[in-house]
Scaffold this motif. Structure first.
Motif, short mmCIF file in Angstrom:
data_model
loop_
_atom_site.label_atom_id
_atom_site.label_comp_id
_atom_site.label_asym_id
_atom_site.label_seq_id
_atom_site.Cartn_x
_atom_site.Cartn_y
_atom_site.Cartn_z
N ALA A 1 0.85 -1.19 0.00
CA ALA A 1 0.00 0.00 0.00
C ALA A 1 0.89 1.24 0.00
N ARG A 2 0.41 2.28 -0.69
CA ARG A 2 1.19 3.51 -0.78
C ARG A 2 0.35 4.70 -0.35
N VAL A 3 0.96 5.56 0.46
CA VAL A 3 0.27 6.72 1.00
C VAL A 3 1.13 7.96 0.76
N MET A 4 0.47 9.06 0.42
CA MET A 4 1.16 10.33 0.21
C MET A 4 0.71 11.32 1.28
N LEU A 5 1.67 11.95 1.93
CA LEU A 5 1.39 13.01 2.90
C LEU A 5 1.38 14.33 2.16
N VAL A 6 0.25 15.04 2.24
CA VAL A 6 0.06 16.28 1.50
C VAL A 6 -0.10 17.42 2.49
N GLY A 7 0.73 18.43 2.37
CA GLY A 7 0.61 19.61 3.24
C GLY A 7 -0.52 20.50 2.76
N ALA A 8 -1.59 20.60 3.55
CA ALA A 8 -2.73 21.42 3.16
C ALA A 8 -2.55 22.89 3.52
N MET A 9 -1.53 23.19 4.34
CA MET A 9 -1.23 24.56 4.75
C MET A 9 0.28 24.71 4.86
N SER A 10 0.75 25.95 4.96
CA SER A 10 2.17 26.19 5.18
C SER A 10 2.56 25.70 6.57
N GLY A 11 3.81 25.32 6.71
CA GLY A 11 4.25 24.96 8.05
C GLY A 11 5.15 23.75 8.04
N PRO A 12 5.67 23.44 9.24
CA PRO A 12 5.31 24.00 10.54
C PRO A 12 5.84 25.41 10.76
N LEU A 13 5.00 26.25 11.39
CA LEU A 13 5.37 27.60 11.77
C LEU A 13 5.71 27.62 13.25
N GLY A 14 6.22 28.76 13.71
CA GLY A 14 6.58 28.89 15.11
C GLY A 14 5.42 28.54 16.02
N GLY A 15 5.64 27.66 17.00
CA GLY A 15 4.62 27.28 17.95
C GLY A 15 3.76 26.11 17.52
N ASP A 16 3.86 25.66 16.27
CA ASP A 16 3.05 24.54 15.78
C ASP A 16 3.51 23.22 16.41
N ARG A 17 2.59 22.27 16.49
CA ARG A 17 2.89 20.92 16.95
C ARG A 17 2.26 19.93 15.97
N PHE A 18 3.10 19.34 15.12
CA PHE A 18 2.65 18.37 14.13
C PHE A 18 3.10 16.98 14.56
N ALA A 19 2.31 15.96 14.20
CA ALA A 19 2.70 14.58 14.49
C ALA A 19 2.17 13.66 13.40
N VAL A 20 2.96 12.67 13.04
CA VAL A 20 2.54 11.63 12.11
C VAL A 20 2.80 10.29 12.78
N GLU A 21 1.78 9.44 12.82
CA GLU A 21 1.88 8.12 13.44
C GLU A 21 1.51 7.06 12.40
N ALA A 22 2.34 6.03 12.29
CA ALA A 22 2.06 4.94 11.36
C ALA A 22 2.35 3.61 12.04
N GLU A 23 1.45 2.65 11.82
CA GLU A 23 1.60 1.32 12.38
C GLU A 23 1.41 0.29 11.28
N VAL A 24 2.36 -0.62 11.16
CA VAL A 24 2.32 -1.65 10.12
C VAL A 24 2.21 -3.00 10.81
N GLY A 25 1.16 -3.75 10.48
CA GLY A 25 0.92 -5.04 11.10
C GLY A 25 1.70 -6.17 10.44
N GLU A 26 1.53 -7.37 10.96
CA GLU A 26 2.22 -8.54 10.43
C GLU A 26 1.87 -8.76 8.96
N ARG A 27 2.90 -8.98 8.16
CA ARG A 27 2.79 -9.29 6.73
C ARG A 27 2.25 -8.14 5.89
N ALA A 28 2.04 -6.98 6.49
CA ALA A 28 1.61 -5.81 5.73
C ALA A 28 2.82 -5.06 5.20
N ARG A 29 2.63 -4.37 4.08
CA ARG A 29 3.70 -3.58 3.48
C ARG A 29 3.17 -2.18 3.18
N LEU A 30 3.92 -1.18 3.63
CA LEU A 30 3.48 0.21 3.49
C LEU A 30 4.63 1.09 3.04
#
Length: 252
Positions: free
Chosen positions: A45-74
């Motif tokens: 499986a393929r996923v694209m992360l798209v920035g919908a706004m400018s940033g990160p700017l001062g004071g921003d808190r961004f996080a990306v979490e990904a979990e891949v299970g057994e025999r899955a491919r990402l």
């Protein structure tokens, strides 16, 4: 007084679909972090992360979490470079990446470059937790300043664990306010693009790639586990990507 910035989290969960492919039961993002599923490649499986706004700017808190299970491919990429900007809010921005891969799972984390612009302040923390028998390709690229521009302050920490034991735990700080010597001959030596590639494969248990120099300012080093680390410096992002791509191709 520090002004609160934007809070945003993107989450991905990849699972074996039982039919020779990978399902994405969780694919959600908010605010400036949007996720798009793109055409799969075989059972990956393929996923694209798209920035919908400018940033990160001062004071921003961004996080990306990904979990891949057994025999899955990402495979996760991004549509464009991430640009750290000063913004109107005061204080350091933060970008956290949290990745987990189960036994038999595979994750290729291949985003575009992070660009640190003048007067920006960003702390990037990447933590990868692997289970024995999992596979990983993790690429990280950073560019200090746009053309003709001084960089902001950028601190980046990468931690990779296998079965709860550390394979790699390192931090680098660049730009104004960073420890002295970051731009000297013992660290960046005047270069403005730096990157690393971590490759974890179970077959390295039987045959570990030999350490070697890759080009003028890059090297491949075995880690204490079935993994290798490629570190590279370059004068620009294009050259850096070429070096890391060649290193990955040389590993098969």
């Amino acid at each position: 007084m520090t002004t609160a910035g934007v809070r945003a989290t993107a989450r991905i969960s990849a699972r074996d679909d039982g039919r020779g492919g990978t399902a994405l039961p969780v694919l959600e993002g908010d605010g400036p972090l949007a996720l798009r599923r793109v055409r799969a490649h075989g059972d990956e499986a393929r996923v694209m992360l798209v920035g919908a706004m400018s940033g990160p700017l001062g004071g921003d808190r961004f996080a990306v979490e990904a979990e891949v299970g057994e025999r899955a491919r990402l495979r996760v990429g991004s549509a464009a470079a991430t640009i750290a900007l000063p913004g109107q809010a005061k204080g350091e921005a933060r970008y956290d990446v949290r990745l987990r891969v189960a036994a038999g799972g595979e994750l290729c984390w291949l985003p575009e470059q992070l660009i640190s612009t003048q007067e920006s302040e960003l702390y990037v923390s990447s933590r990868v937790e692997l289970t024995s028998g999992s596979r990983l390709v993790f690429r990280e690229e950073q560019v200090l300043g746009r053309v003709g521009e001084e960089p902001g302050r950028l601190t980046s920490r990468l931690t990779v664990l296998l079965g709860g034991r550390p394979l790699l735990d390192q931090e680098v700080a660049c730009g104004p306010g960073a420890p002295g010597g970051w731009d000297g001959p013992a660290v960046l030596a005047g270069h403005r693009a730096l990157g690393q590639l971590v490759v974890v494969r179970p077959e390295f248990e039987d045959r570990m790639p030999e350490p070697r120099v890759l080009g003028e300012y890059a090297a491949l080093s075995p880690l204490a586990g079935p993994a290798v680390l490629v570190t590279a410096l370059a004068r620009d992002a294009l050259k850096l990507r070429r070096v890391l791509d060649e290193a990955l191709a040389s590993l098969g």
